[in-house]
Design a protein around this motif. Sequence first.
Motif, PDB file in Angstrom:
ATOM      1  N   GLU A   1       0.819  -1.212   0.000  1.00  0.00           N
ATOM      2  CA  GLU A   1       0.000   0.000   0.000  1.00  0.00           C
ATOM      3  C   GLU A   1       0.852   1.261   0.000  1.00  0.00           C
ATOM      4  O   GLU A   1       0.618   2.193  -0.773  1.00  0.00           O
ATOM      5  CB  GLU A   1      -0.938   0.012   1.216  1.00  0.00           C
ATOM      6  CG  GLU A   1      -1.952  -1.111   1.260  1.00  0.00           C
ATOM      7  CD  GLU A   1      -1.415  -2.350   1.957  1.00  0.00           C
ATOM      8  OE1 GLU A   1      -0.191  -2.380   2.259  1.00  0.00           O
ATOM      9  OE2 GLU A   1      -2.196  -3.285   2.184  1.00  0.00           O
ATOM     10  N   LYS A   2       1.860   1.275   0.842  1.00  0.00           N
ATOM     11  CA  LYS A   2       2.688   2.474   0.955  1.00  0.00           C
ATOM     12  C   LYS A   2       3.514   2.697  -0.300  1.00  0.00           C
ATOM     13  O   LYS A   2       3.663   3.837  -0.781  1.00  0.00           O
ATOM     14  CB  LYS A   2       3.592   2.365   2.180  1.00  0.00           C
ATOM     15  CG  LYS A   2       4.341   3.648   2.489  1.00  0.00           C
ATOM     16  CD  LYS A   2       5.088   3.511   3.794  1.00  0.00           C
ATOM     17  CE  LYS A   2       5.822   4.797   4.126  1.00  0.00           C
ATOM     18  NZ  LYS A   2       6.569   4.677   5.395  1.00  0.00           N
ATOM     19  N   ILE A   3       4.074   1.615  -0.834  1.00  0.00           N
ATOM     20  CA  ILE A   3       4.854   1.743  -2.060  1.00  0.00           C
ATOM     21  C   ILE A   3       3.977   2.253  -3.196  1.00  0.00           C
ATOM     22  O   ILE A   3       4.383   3.128  -3.973  1.00  0.00           O
ATOM     23  CB  ILE A   3       5.497   0.393  -2.433  1.00  0.00           C
ATOM     24  CG1 ILE A   3       6.627   0.063  -1.457  1.00  0.00           C
ATOM     25  CG2 ILE A   3       6.032   0.417  -3.864  1.00  0.00           C
ATOM     26  CD1 ILE A   3       7.337  -1.224  -1.751  1.00  0.00           C
ATOM     27  N   LEU A   4       2.760   1.729  -3.289  1.00  0.00           N
ATOM     28  CA  LEU A   4       1.853   2.159  -4.357  1.00  0.00           C
ATOM     29  C   LEU A   4       1.524   3.641  -4.229  1.00  0.00           C
ATOM     30  O   LEU A   4       1.447   4.364  -5.235  1.00  0.00           O
ATOM     31  CB  LEU A   4       0.568   1.325  -4.314  1.00  0.00           C
ATOM     32  CG  LEU A   4      -0.413   1.517  -5.477  1.00  0.00           C
ATOM     33  CD1 LEU A   4       0.216   1.056  -6.788  1.00  0.00           C
ATOM     34  CD2 LEU A   4      -1.709   0.765  -5.214  1.00  0.00           C
ATOM     35  N   LEU A   5       1.346   4.111  -2.999  1.00  0.00           N
ATOM     36  CA  LEU A   5       1.030   5.521  -2.780  1.00  0.00           C
ATOM     37  C   LEU A   5       2.231   6.422  -3.066  1.00  0.00           C
ATOM     38  O   LEU A   5       2.059   7.559  -3.521  1.00  0.00           O
ATOM     39  CB  LEU A   5       0.554   5.730  -1.339  1.00  0.00           C
ATOM     40  CG  LEU A   5      -0.816   5.141  -0.991  1.00  0.00           C
ATOM     41  CD1 LEU A   5      -1.043   5.162   0.511  1.00  0.00           C
ATOM     42  CD2 LEU A   5      -1.926   5.897  -1.703  1.00  0.00           C
ATOM     43  N   MET A   6       3.420   5.943  -2.805  1.00  0.00           N
ATOM     44  CA  MET A   6       4.627   6.738  -3.039  1.00  0.00           C
ATOM     45  C   MET A   6       5.107   6.654  -4.489  1.00  0.00           C
ATOM     46  O   MET A   6       5.926   7.458  -4.920  1.00  0.00           O
ATOM     47  CB  MET A   6       5.752   6.275  -2.106  1.00  0.00           C
ATOM     48  CG  MET A   6       5.519   6.543  -0.638  1.00  0.00           C
ATOM     49  SD  MET A   6       6.871   5.930   0.405  1.00  0.00           S
ATOM     50  CE  MET A   6       8.236   6.965  -0.136  1.00  0.00           C
ATOM     51  N   GLN A   7       4.591   5.693  -5.196  1.00  0.00           N
ATOM     52  CA  GLN A   7       5.088   5.419  -6.547  1.00  0.00           C
ATOM     53  C   GLN A   7       4.552   6.410  -7.572  1.00  0.00           C
ATOM     54  O   GLN A   7       3.400   6.822  -7.514  1.00  0.00           O
ATOM     55  CB  GLN A   7       4.676   3.996  -6.942  1.00  0.00           C
ATOM     56  CG  GLN A   7       5.355   3.434  -8.156  1.00  0.00           C
ATOM     57  CD  GLN A   7       4.968   1.981  -8.366  1.00  0.00           C
ATOM     58  OE1 GLN A   7       3.928   1.681  -8.930  1.00  0.00           O
ATOM     59  NE2 GLN A   7       5.803   1.066  -7.883  1.00  0.00           N
ATOM     60  N   ASN A   8       5.410   6.794  -8.505  1.00  0.00           N
ATOM     61  CA  ASN A   8       4.996   7.600  -9.651  1.00  0.00           C
ATOM     62  C   ASN A   8       5.871   7.218 -10.837  1.00  0.00           C
ATOM     63  O   ASN A   8       6.839   6.453 -10.698  1.00  0.00           O
ATOM     64  CB  ASN A   8       5.076   9.101  -9.342  1.00  0.00           C
ATOM     65  CG  ASN A   8       6.443   9.534  -8.852  1.00  0.00           C
ATOM     66  OD1 ASN A   8       7.440   9.382  -9.559  1.00  0.00           O
ATOM     67  ND2 ASN A   8       6.504  10.059  -7.625  1.00  0.00           N
ATOM     68  N   ASN A   9       5.552   7.745 -11.990  1.00  0.00           N
ATOM     69  CA  ASN A   9       6.268   7.364 -13.209  1.00  0.00           C
ATOM     70  C   ASN A   9       7.742   7.739 -13.173  1.00  0.00           C
ATOM     71  O   ASN A   9       8.568   7.117 -13.846  1.00  0.00           O
ATOM     72  CB  ASN A   9       5.609   8.015 -14.431  1.00  0.00           C
ATOM     73  CG  ASN A   9       4.241   7.429 -14.724  1.00  0.00           C
ATOM     74  OD1 ASN A   9       3.980   6.263 -14.419  1.00  0.00           O
ATOM     75  ND2 ASN A   9       3.357   8.219 -15.306  1.00  0.00           N
ATOM     76  N   LEU A  10       8.089   8.729 -12.382  1.00  0.00           N
ATOM     77  CA  LEU A  10       9.480   9.194 -12.339  1.00  0.00           C
ATOM     78  C   LEU A  10      10.363   8.329 -11.445  1.00  0.00           C
ATOM     79  O   LEU A  10      11.559   8.224 -11.678  1.00  0.00           O
ATOM     80  CB  LEU A  10       9.527  10.651 -11.874  1.00  0.00           C
ATOM     81  CG  LEU A  10       8.848  11.671 -12.806  1.00  0.00           C
ATOM     82  CD1 LEU A  10       8.861  13.060 -12.181  1.00  0.00           C
ATOM     83  CD2 LEU A  10       9.531  11.690 -14.166  1.00  0.00           C
ATOM     84  N   ASN A  11       9.776   7.728 -10.400  1.00  0.00           N
ATOM     85  CA  ASN A  11      10.595   6.887  -9.504  1.00  0.00           C
ATOM     86  C   ASN A  11      10.334   5.398  -9.703  1.00  0.00           C
ATOM     87  O   ASN A  11      10.761   4.578  -8.901  1.00  0.00           O
ATOM     88  CB  ASN A  11      10.381   7.275  -8.034  1.00  0.00           C
ATOM     89  CG  ASN A  11       8.957   6.994  -7.556  1.00  0.00           C
ATOM     90  OD1 ASN A  11       8.242   6.164  -8.086  1.00  0.00           O
ATOM     91  ND2 ASN A  11       8.548   7.709  -6.520  1.00  0.00           N
ATOM     92  N   LEU A  12       9.632   5.040 -10.791  1.00  0.00           N
ATOM     93  CA  LEU A  12       9.239   3.649 -11.027  1.00  0.00           C
ATOM     94  C   LEU A  12      10.445   2.723 -11.112  1.00  0.00           C
ATOM     95  O   LEU A  12      10.374   1.557 -10.723  1.00  0.00           O
ATOM     96  CB  LEU A  12       8.409   3.561 -12.312  1.00  0.00           C
ATOM     97  CG  LEU A  12       7.535   2.315 -12.494  1.00  0.00           C
ATOM     98  CD1 LEU A  12       6.483   2.239 -11.399  1.00  0.00           C
ATOM     99  CD2 LEU A  12       6.879   2.320 -13.867  1.00  0.00           C
ATOM    100  N   GLU A  13      11.534   3.235 -11.607  1.00  0.00           N
ATOM    101  CA  GLU A  13      12.752   2.433 -11.742  1.00  0.00           C
ATOM    102  C   GLU A  13      13.197   1.848 -10.411  1.00  0.00           C
ATOM    103  O   GLU A  13      13.721   0.728 -10.343  1.00  0.00           O
ATOM    104  CB  GLU A  13      13.855   3.315 -12.328  1.00  0.00           C
ATOM    105  CG  GLU A  13      15.228   2.660 -12.394  1.00  0.00           C
ATOM    106  CD  GLU A  13      16.308   3.647 -12.792  1.00  0.00           C
ATOM    107  OE1 GLU A  13      17.473   3.348 -12.514  1.00  0.00           O
ATOM    108  OE2 GLU A  13      15.982   4.713 -13.356  1.00  0.00           O
TER     109      GLU A  13
END
Length: 304
Positions: A239-251
């Motif tokens: 849940e937390k990773i999904l909320l913090m995730q965006n296209n710029l830090n996906l790597e």
Amino acid sequence: MTERQKAWKYIFARYDLYLMLLLPLAWYAVFQYGPMYGLQIAFRDFNPAFGFLGSEWVGFENFERFFSSYYFGRLLWNTFLISVLSLLIAFPIPIVLALLINEIRNTTLKKTLQNVTYMPHFISVVVIVGMLDLFLNPDGGFINIILGSFGIEPIPFMEKPEWFKTLFISSNIWQSMGWQSIIYVASLAGIDPQLYEAAKMDGASRLQRIIHVSLPGIFPVIIIMLILDIGQFMNVGFEKILLMQNNLNLESSDVIQTFVYRNGILNGDYSYSAAIGLFNSLINFFLLILINRYARKKAETSLW
């Protein structure tokens, strides 16, 4: 009377206690073991219109597709690295905090420290991520304001792949260290005070008493908690990773669980995502078996 007859006699004599087990056993059967029937879709080309048995059997095709994909290495590396860093950095901190609390003699200070460190546990993950966004915002976030006062250009922390793991693990430590320390504090309270008095009379310093009395006293609990943590090694906080995730830090932020969510829930590729999820769970299972066996052999403490 045989041993089996004695066992049944014992059960019948305390039947009311065993009846209390029916509800939790039913819960596990229905919600934990029952859904395992659906694992077969990992080996099928699942179509909801045909159901489990009507869908085409494809064997290990879904697993082979995942293992040969270009993102397999990235997903496995990110998941593994976050788990290892969390284990190495985050696991010892509640132990250290519990030892610190145990050494405080001022009751008011001890309770204050406990309350302050426990409270973040009750903050929603959504709120935690919102706080990170607010504090680390390059346009007005107070962290960047402080950096700006030293002449440092604003840093978009939440968009930088190299900062993701640091932010994720450090915020996890802040949120959970107090709550996780409770069991260690309780274990320390159960250590015989005479052991501390004997060590003190032998000239042991406070640090030596911690090393030679406190730590051995809670060592079995530490081993059990370590086994439980390793049993969830590949589950890194979806849940937390999904909320913090965006296209710029996906790597840096893309892990197996978020990939399963995107493919299974968003894209409807149920068989493929089930195969990946099963692979993830099997790693956890084998790690749990191995660490439990090793702990039983080396530390004489284990879950079973």
